[in-house]
Design an enzyme around this catalytic site. Structure first.
Site, mmCIF file in Angstrom:
data_model
loop_
_atom_site.group_PDB
_atom_site.id
_atom_site.type_symbol
_atom_site.label_atom_id
_atom_site.label_comp_id
_atom_site.label_asym_id
_atom_site.label_seq_id
_atom_site.Cartn_x
_atom_site.Cartn_y
_atom_site.Cartn_z
ATOM 1 N N SER A 20 0.822 -1.213 0.000
ATOM 2 C CA SER A 20 0.000 0.000 0.000
ATOM 3 C C SER A 20 0.851 1.255 0.000
ATOM 4 O O SER A 20 0.580 2.214 -0.734
ATOM 5 C CB SER A 20 -0.940 -0.008 1.214
ATOM 6 N N ARG A 24 1.406 4.142 -3.143
ATOM 7 C CA ARG A 24 1.204 5.569 -2.871
ATOM 8 C C ARG A 24 2.493 6.355 -3.121
ATOM 9 O O ARG A 24 2.461 7.446 -3.705
ATOM 10 C CB ARG A 24 0.732 5.754 -1.422
ATOM 11 N N ARG A 115 -14.444 -5.144 -10.416
ATOM 12 C CA ARG A 115 -14.467 -4.370 -9.180
ATOM 13 C C ARG A 115 -15.142 -3.017 -9.400
ATOM 14 O O ARG A 115 -14.895 -2.335 -10.394
ATOM 15 C CB ARG A 115 -13.047 -4.201 -8.644
ATOM 16 N N GLN A 140 -10.619 2.921 -0.895
ATOM 17 C CA GLN A 140 -9.868 3.346 -2.075
ATOM 18 C C GLN A 140 -10.569 4.469 -2.827
ATOM 19 O O GLN A 140 -9.912 5.280 -3.479
ATOM 20 C CB GLN A 140 -9.616 2.154 -2.993
ATOM 21 N N ASP A 278 -8.519 -7.005 4.698
ATOM 22 C CA ASP A 278 -7.829 -8.024 3.906
ATOM 23 C C ASP A 278 -7.469 -9.261 4.717
ATOM 24 O O ASP A 278 -7.088 -10.287 4.149
ATOM 25 C CB ASP A 278 -6.553 -7.438 3.289
ATOM 26 N N LYS A 305 -13.255 -7.846 -3.806
ATOM 27 C CA LYS A 305 -11.803 -7.793 -3.947
ATOM 28 C C LYS A 305 -11.400 -8.612 -5.179
ATOM 29 O O LYS A 305 -12.139 -8.670 -6.154
ATOM 30 C CB LYS A 305 -11.136 -8.301 -2.675
ATOM 31 N N ARG A 309 -14.366 -12.861 -1.505
ATOM 32 C CA ARG A 309 -13.608 -13.575 -0.482
ATOM 33 C C ARG A 309 -14.500 -14.273 0.544
ATOM 34 O O ARG A 309 -14.106 -15.286 1.114
ATOM 35 C CB ARG A 309 -12.636 -12.617 0.220
ATOM 36 N N ARG A 350 -4.506 -13.191 -1.096
ATOM 37 C CA ARG A 350 -4.874 -13.335 0.318
ATOM 38 C C ARG A 350 -5.364 -14.752 0.619
ATOM 39 O O ARG A 350 -5.080 -15.298 1.689
ATOM 40 C CB ARG A 350 -5.958 -12.320 0.686
ATOM 41 N N LYS A 375 2.131 -10.904 -5.703
ATOM 42 C CA LYS A 375 1.593 -9.552 -5.581
ATOM 43 C C LYS A 375 2.033 -8.885 -4.284
ATOM 44 O O LYS A 375 2.290 -7.672 -4.252
ATOM 45 C CB LYS A 375 0.059 -9.598 -5.668
#
Length: 400
Positions: A20, A24, A115, A140, A278, A305, A309, A350, A375
């Site tokens: 994250s 950014r 998404r 987000q 997450d 996601k 999930r 995840r 990832k």
């Protein structure tokens, strides 16, 4: 795929930098005035695509031994109109906001196309107003809107309805503080006083608390693991997971920037998952080994996601003997007699990471499509092996 054997973990494990913060940092440096130096960037396929995207709108990015040197594009100069962000939902939203008034197409892989983004687009259409209304059910959206405002010269107030995943918005706001951009934050409104431009900066990406939570969870089920270089002063919301694990009975000791986790008898509790959305898959895994009932709630956005999930985790854990009830916003999980079998990751990192944790305890768990772990934690298997984890039939997985 990978075949996970029952294992007893012992040792110290290295955890990758924050995904994250890396995203950014690279985007902000790419729109800043001057040259920024970003150290310890999490490199992955998605990051390589993001670097390409930033170069496409005019940034100059050079890889170094320590990370990236970035000369920002003070004004956008689109060299190509199609931007491919791969599987990165965060990059998808942030670039959509930054390039909203440009002639650009932002695309990604199949899962990314599913998404939602309409709430962000509705908010971006209000940029001419002093107060912008936005649906805050996905952090987000809010973070992306904040990024769009940074290049403006007049104050803007964001009015947030249904504010969720607050720690991730706080992470974005921590960047404003770092860049010395004034803002005011209340529960329902954020007012930003942009300067019209961003000055270049130097930054070292901290260790990722989200990635650290997987070896910690594995230790609680199988042995003892030490993790170092965890900055508890950082804005990452996933650091709250350690407190959550402790409330479940986890034997976890914190010494400065080090954490030692040991095998524990866990107890089921009620967990509001919104601060660390997450982590829902791995908390469901831990719930299978916790006495009594574990209730995981306030995680409805987990359905949107890389996969749904909630539905996918429930389906896969049930195949292995889990007594788990799927709810609209999470699960109820009971202590279960888990058994060997096959799990599918649904190309979701995840889920892949969480099912490896499960396999280390249960044994003889085959996990399909683990390449997606690159990832966030490309060397997860290799680093677990150094701590005693046993894997077989490893195919198509090469750490970056």
């Amino acid at each position: 795929m990978v075949f996970v054997k029952t294992s007893t973990l012992r040792g110290t494990i290295c955890v990758p930098p924050s995904k994250s913060h890396s995203v950014r940092a690279v985007i902000l440096a790419s729109i800043a005035f001057g040259k920024s130096c970003i150290k310890n960037v999490l490199m992955s396929k998605d990051m390589e695509l993001l670097i390409k995207c930033c170069c496409q709108f005019g940034a100059q990015i050079e890889k170094t031994k320590e990370g990236l040197e970035i000369i920002g594009a003070n004004a956008f100069d689109l060299k190509h109109s199609v931007f491919d962000v791969g599987n990165s939902g965060l990059a998808f939203r942030l670039l959509t906001a930054l390039l909203f008034h440009e002639k650009a197409i932002i695309m990604g892989d199949l899962s990314l196309k599913k998404r939602p983004i309409k709430p962000l687009l509705r908010a971006l259409e209000q940029l001419h107003k002093n107060t912008i209304e936005i649906d805050g059910s996905d952090s987000q959206y809010v973070s992306a809107l904040i990024f769009a405002i940074l290049k403006l010269k007049t104050p803007k107030t964001i009015s947030i309805k249904n504010r969720k995943e607050k720690p991730f918005v706080q992470m974005t706001l921590s960047w404003l503080k770092f860049l010395q951009i004034p803002y005011e934050d209340t529960d329902k409104k954020i007012t930003i006083y942009p300067k019209g431009s961003i000055e270049a900066f130097d930054y070292t990406v901290p260790t990722d608390f989200s990635s650290a939570s997987y070896p910690i969870a594995a230790a609680l089920l199988t042995g003892s693991i030490q993790i170092e270089h965890l900055d508890f002063s950082d804005s990452q919301g996933d650091k709250q997971l350690i407190d959550c694990f402790q409330k479940m009975g986890g034997d976890i000791e914190i010494k400065g920037q080090s954490v030692v986790a040991k095998k524990s008898e866990l107890e089921g509790i009620e967990i509001d998952c919104d601060p660390f959305i997450d982590a829902l898959p791995q908390l469901a895994v831990l719930g299978c080994f916790a006495k009594g009932k574990t209730r995981l709630y306030n995680a409805k956005s987990a359905r949107f996601k890389e996969c749904d999930r909630i539905a996918c985790v429930a389906k896969e854990l049930k195949k292995l003997g889990a007594n788990i009830e799927e709810k609209e916003d999470g699960f109820i999980v009971y202590e279960s007699a888990m058994q060997s079998g096959v799990c599918h990751s649904y190309l979701d990192h995840r889920l892949a990471l969480s099912f490896i944790v499960l396999g280390l305890r249960v044994g003889d768990i085959e996990i399909k499509d683990i390449d997606c772990m690159k990832k966030t934690y490309p060397q997860f298997i290799e680093r677990l092996e150094k701590c005693g984890a046993c894997f077989e039939k490893k195919l198509d997985f090469v750490g970056i």
